[in-house]
Scaffold this motif. Structure first.
Motif, PDB file in Angstrom:
ATOM      1  N   ALA A  98       0.875  -1.179   0.000  1.00  0.00           N
ATOM      2  CA  ALA A  98       0.000   0.000   0.000  1.00  0.00           C
ATOM      3  C   ALA A  98       0.910   1.225   0.000  1.00  0.00           C
ATOM      4  O   ALA A  98       2.132   1.097  -0.145  1.00  0.00           O
ATOM      5  CB  ALA A  98      -0.886  -0.030   1.240  1.00  0.00           C
ATOM      6  N   LEU A  99       0.337   2.406   0.171  1.00  0.00           N
ATOM      7  CA  LEU A  99       1.176   3.603   0.236  1.00  0.00           C
ATOM      8  C   LEU A  99       1.644   3.889   1.660  1.00  0.00           C
ATOM      9  O   LEU A  99       2.599   4.639   1.854  1.00  0.00           O
ATOM     10  CB  LEU A  99       0.409   4.825  -0.303  1.00  0.00           C
ATOM     11  N   ALA A 100       0.953   3.309   2.654  1.00  0.00           N
ATOM     12  CA  ALA A 100       1.326   3.540   4.053  1.00  0.00           C
ATOM     13  C   ALA A 100       1.292   2.209   4.793  1.00  0.00           C
ATOM     14  O   ALA A 100       0.431   1.367   4.517  1.00  0.00           O
ATOM     15  CB  ALA A 100       0.349   4.521   4.697  1.00  0.00           C
ATOM     16  N   VAL A 175      12.112   4.897  -3.842  1.00  0.00           N
ATOM     17  CA  VAL A 175      12.092   4.275  -2.502  1.00  0.00           C
ATOM     18  C   VAL A 175      10.964   3.254  -2.409  1.00  0.00           C
ATOM     19  O   VAL A 175      11.173   2.114  -1.972  1.00  0.00           O
ATOM     20  CB  VAL A 175      11.991   5.358  -1.400  1.00  0.00           C
ATOM     21  N   LEU A 176       9.753   3.641  -2.874  1.00  0.00           N
ATOM     22  CA  LEU A 176       8.654   2.666  -2.853  1.00  0.00           C
ATOM     23  C   LEU A 176       8.859   1.585  -3.910  1.00  0.00           C
ATOM     24  O   LEU A 176       8.270   0.512  -3.830  1.00  0.00           O
ATOM     25  CB  LEU A 176       7.304   3.357  -3.058  1.00  0.00           C
ATOM     26  N   TRP A 310       6.653  -5.043   6.838  1.00  0.00           N
ATOM     27  CA  TRP A 310       8.026  -4.704   7.238  1.00  0.00           C
ATOM     28  C   TRP A 310       8.738  -3.879   6.153  1.00  0.00           C
ATOM     29  O   TRP A 310       9.373  -2.861   6.446  1.00  0.00           O
ATOM     30  CB  TRP A 310       8.844  -5.983   7.470  1.00  0.00           C
ATOM     31  N   SER A 311       8.640  -4.330   4.912  1.00  0.00           N
ATOM     32  CA  SER A 311       9.395  -3.616   3.863  1.00  0.00           C
ATOM     33  C   SER A 311       8.818  -2.227   3.637  1.00  0.00           C
ATOM     34  O   SER A 311       9.555  -1.265   3.400  1.00  0.00           O
ATOM     35  CB  SER A 311       9.429  -4.429   2.562  1.00  0.00           C
ATOM     36  N   LEU A 312       7.480  -2.109   3.751  1.00  0.00           N
ATOM     37  CA  LEU A 312       6.877  -0.793   3.547  1.00  0.00           C
ATOM     38  C   LEU A 312       7.186   0.128   4.728  1.00  0.00           C
ATOM     39  O   LEU A 312       7.494   1.313   4.532  1.00  0.00           O
ATOM     40  CB  LEU A 312       5.361  -0.942   3.333  1.00  0.00           C
ATOM     41  N   ALA A 313       7.127  -0.404   5.949  1.00  0.00           N
ATOM     42  CA  ALA A 313       7.463   0.420   7.117  1.00  0.00           C
ATOM     43  C   ALA A 313       8.910   0.907   7.010  1.00  0.00           C
ATOM     44  O   ALA A 313       9.232   2.037   7.400  1.00  0.00           O
ATOM     45  CB  ALA A 313       7.254  -0.375   8.404  1.00  0.00           C
ATOM     46  N   SER A 314       9.778   0.074   6.457  1.00  0.00           N
ATOM     47  CA  SER A 314      11.191   0.446   6.299  1.00  0.00           C
ATOM     48  C   SER A 314      11.342   1.563   5.265  1.00  0.00           C
ATOM     49  O   SER A 314      12.059   2.546   5.486  1.00  0.00           O
ATOM     50  CB  SER A 314      12.013  -0.774   5.859  1.00  0.00           C
ATOM     51  N   ALA A 315      10.640   1.402   4.128  1.00  0.00           N
ATOM     52  CA  ALA A 315      10.715   2.418   3.068  1.00  0.00           C
ATOM     53  C   ALA A 315      10.096   3.733   3.537  1.00  0.00           C
ATOM     54  O   ALA A 315      10.620   4.823   3.255  1.00  0.00           O
ATOM     55  CB  ALA A 315       9.999   1.911   1.819  1.00  0.00           C
ATOM     56  N   GLU A 316       8.999   3.605   4.254  1.00  0.00           N
ATOM     57  CA  GLU A 316       8.328   4.791   4.794  1.00  0.00           C
ATOM     58  C   GLU A 316       9.274   5.559   5.731  1.00  0.00           C
ATOM     59  O   GLU A 316       9.370   6.789   5.669  1.00  0.00           O
ATOM     60  CB  GLU A 316       7.141   4.263   5.594  1.00  0.00           C
ATOM     61  N   ALA A 317       9.971   4.821   6.575  1.00  0.00           N
ATOM     62  CA  ALA A 317      10.916   5.459   7.501  1.00  0.00           C
ATOM     63  C   ALA A 317      12.058   6.116   6.721  1.00  0.00           C
ATOM     64  O   ALA A 317      12.522   7.207   7.081  1.00  0.00           O
ATOM     65  CB  ALA A 317      11.454   4.429   8.492  1.00  0.00           C
ATOM     66  N   ALA A 318      12.497   5.472   5.633  1.00  0.00           N
ATOM     67  CA  ALA A 318      13.569   6.053   4.811  1.00  0.00           C
ATOM     68  C   ALA A 318      13.103   7.385   4.214  1.00  0.00           C
ATOM     69  O   ALA A 318      13.849   8.375   4.190  1.00  0.00           O
ATOM     70  CB  ALA A 318      13.994   5.079   3.715  1.00  0.00           C
ATOM     71  N   LEU A 319      11.864   7.436   3.730  1.00  0.00           N
ATOM     72  CA  LEU A 319      11.342   8.681   3.156  1.00  0.00           C
ATOM     73  C   LEU A 319      11.211   9.764   4.231  1.00  0.00           C
ATOM     74  O   LEU A 319      11.544  10.926   3.992  1.00  0.00           O
ATOM     75  CB  LEU A 319       9.980   8.434   2.492  1.00  0.00           C
ATOM     76  N   GLN A 320      10.750   9.343   5.410  1.00  0.00           N
ATOM     77  CA  GLN A 320      10.638  10.323   6.508  1.00  0.00           C
ATOM     78  C   GLN A 320      12.005  10.876   6.872  1.00  0.00           C
ATOM     79  O   GLN A 320      12.172  12.063   7.144  1.00  0.00           O
ATOM     80  CB  GLN A 320      10.024   9.666   7.750  1.00  0.00           C
ATOM     81  N   ASP A 331       9.249   0.692  12.900  1.00  0.00           N
ATOM     82  CA  ASP A 331       8.394  -0.155  13.723  1.00  0.00           C
ATOM     83  C   ASP A 331       7.190  -0.593  12.900  1.00  0.00           C
ATOM     84  O   ASP A 331       6.299   0.216  12.620  1.00  0.00           O
ATOM     85  CB  ASP A 331       7.934   0.623  14.965  1.00  0.00           C
ATOM     86  N   PRO A 332       7.142  -1.862  12.484  1.00  0.00           N
ATOM     87  CA  PRO A 332       6.010  -2.298  11.653  1.00  0.00           C
ATOM     88  C   PRO A 332       4.713  -2.426  12.457  1.00  0.00           C
ATOM     89  O   PRO A 332       3.654  -2.627  11.866  1.00  0.00           O
ATOM     90  CB  PRO A 332       6.463  -3.655  11.121  1.00  0.00           C
ATOM     91  N   LYS A 333       4.798  -2.332  13.773  1.00  0.00           N
ATOM     92  CA  LYS A 333       3.620  -2.375  14.665  1.00  0.00           C
ATOM     93  C   LYS A 333       2.749  -3.599  14.403  1.00  0.00           C
ATOM     94  O   LYS A 333       1.506  -3.515  14.443  1.00  0.00           O
ATOM     95  CB  LYS A 333       2.778  -1.104  14.510  1.00  0.00           C
TER      96      LYS A 333
END
Ligand code: NDP
Length: 338
Positions: A98-100, A175-176, A310-320, A331-333
């Motif tokens: 997804a996007l998030a 990144v995504l 996990w992979s999306l949470a990682s990419a999201e953190a990289a963008l942040q 944190d994939p929560k």
């Protein structure tokens, strides 16, 4: 018992790899393809010998299909996966889920509650080279892993220079597109999870609309290992690679961050240099085989929905991190999923 598939998205990746991968299974059949454009659906069905072309999700989900493969643009994955899960279809979804990551967690929770198999199509886990590296690390052949380096900056082929480099709302950007794969492959090979990332991104001349076409990330893992990864769309001559350096040896792989099987993996220790042998099976064929086995109750997809979170949470953190200029915790929560 055969597995009847519906394709959601008249995409390049399905045409190039996944249609073949499904048909390579003794029990794999493609029943229908859905495109938002009736004309494109029809043309794609004819070109790929698919019996039925439809142009709405309801039509596809109303058909006698057991599983769907979602390879639309990234902003559509969530809604399409949730609808497919509700209709009782197993879902193999392209990355990013997804996007998030919060939305990816909704997909995982919905699949779990419905007893549906949800897989993420992270193809690199299926590469013989990466599996050989994972085994070597797990067997202690390099001692204690200390650091890893991923070289995954490529040149985006012209036929793919569309939404990836123009449409932030479709989940474009390197990144995504690629960092998600690198985060997943690092997790897979190392058997470890990233906890923090610091990233720089750039627009090196190909991407527009505020999107990035290059990224360099530095990752810290639970074990204390640190890693770096480089993703790009604009480097024609860079080559790809994956290295893990440990207390007793190094794994040095070249030409392995690709869609095709192959590449070279060297193990370098005090005893000298050894070339690891591994199978050269098509990555996507193996991915679908594992998915079929999971449907039939035999284990899990090569990359699960949780792996996709996990992979999306990682990419999201990289963008942040790239936006804020600060290191960001990952944190994939997964524990907090209702
Ligand atoms: P494409 O651009 O080929 O297809 C994505 C969507 O774009 C299609 O669903 C289609 O919509 C639309 N589209 C395709 N052709 C046209 C056209 N000529 N005019 C207008 N719209 C068109 O995407 P990719 O195959 O490159 O990527 C799809 C997904 O797969 C993404 O999520 C991507 O991240 C992932 N991917 C994964 C890879 C992997 O190895 N795991 C490799 C490559 C991509 P419609 O269906 O409505 O016709």
């Amino acid at each position: 018992m055969s597995v009847k598939w519906g394709l959601i998205g008249a995409s390049a990746i399905a045409r190039q790899f996944m249609i073949n991968a499904i048909r390579a299974q003794a029990d794999g059949k493609i029943a229908a393809v859905m495109s938002s454009s009736p004309e494109r659906a029809q043309a794609y069905a004819v070109e790929n010998n698919i019996p039925l072309a439809v142009s709405t999700l309801d039509e596809l989900l109303g058909e006698d299909v057991d599983a769907v493969y979602i390879s639309t643009t990234n902003e559509l994955h969530l809604e399409q996966a949730l609808a497919a899960i509700e209709a009782g279809k197993h879902v193999l979804c392209e990355k990013p889920l997804a996007l998030a990551s919060a939305d990816a967690r909704r997909m995982v929770a919905a699949a779990r509650d419905a007893g549906i198999v949800l897989g993420t199509n992270h193809h690199l886990r299926n590469a013989g080279a990466h599996r050989a590296m994972r085994e070597a690390v797990a067997a202690g052949r390099i001692g204690r892993p200390i650091a890893a380096r991923v070289f995954h900056s490529v040149y985006l082929p012209e036929n793919l220079q569309g939404w990836r480099i123009t449409k932030p709302e479709a989940g474009g950007g390197v990144v995504l597109d690629i960092t998600v794969h690198d985060a997943d492959t690092l997790r897979f090979v190392l058997g470890d999870d990233p906890v923090e990332v610091s990233a720089f991104t750039q627009a090196a001349g190909m991407a527009g609309g505020g999107l990035e076409d290059g990224a360099m990330c530095i990752w810290r893992f639970k074990s204390g290992l640190i890693a770096q990864s480089h993703e790009g769309f604009t480097t024609k001559f860079a080559g790809t690679g994956f290295e893990v350096h440990g207390s007793q040896g190094s794994l040095i792989a070249s030409d392995v961050m690709t869609q095709r099987p192959g590449g070279l993996v060297l193990l370098r220790t005090a005893e000298g240099e050894e070339q690891l042998s591994f199978d050269h099976e098509d990555l996507y064929v193996r991915s679908v085989r594992q998915f079929h086995a999971a449907i039939h109750g035999g284990g899990q997809p090569a990359a699960t929905g949780e792996d996709g979170v996990w992979s999306l949470a990682s990419a999201e953190a990289a963008l942040q991190s790239a936006n804020s200029g600060k290191a960001v915790k990952i944190d994939p929560k997964l524990g907090s999923m209702k």
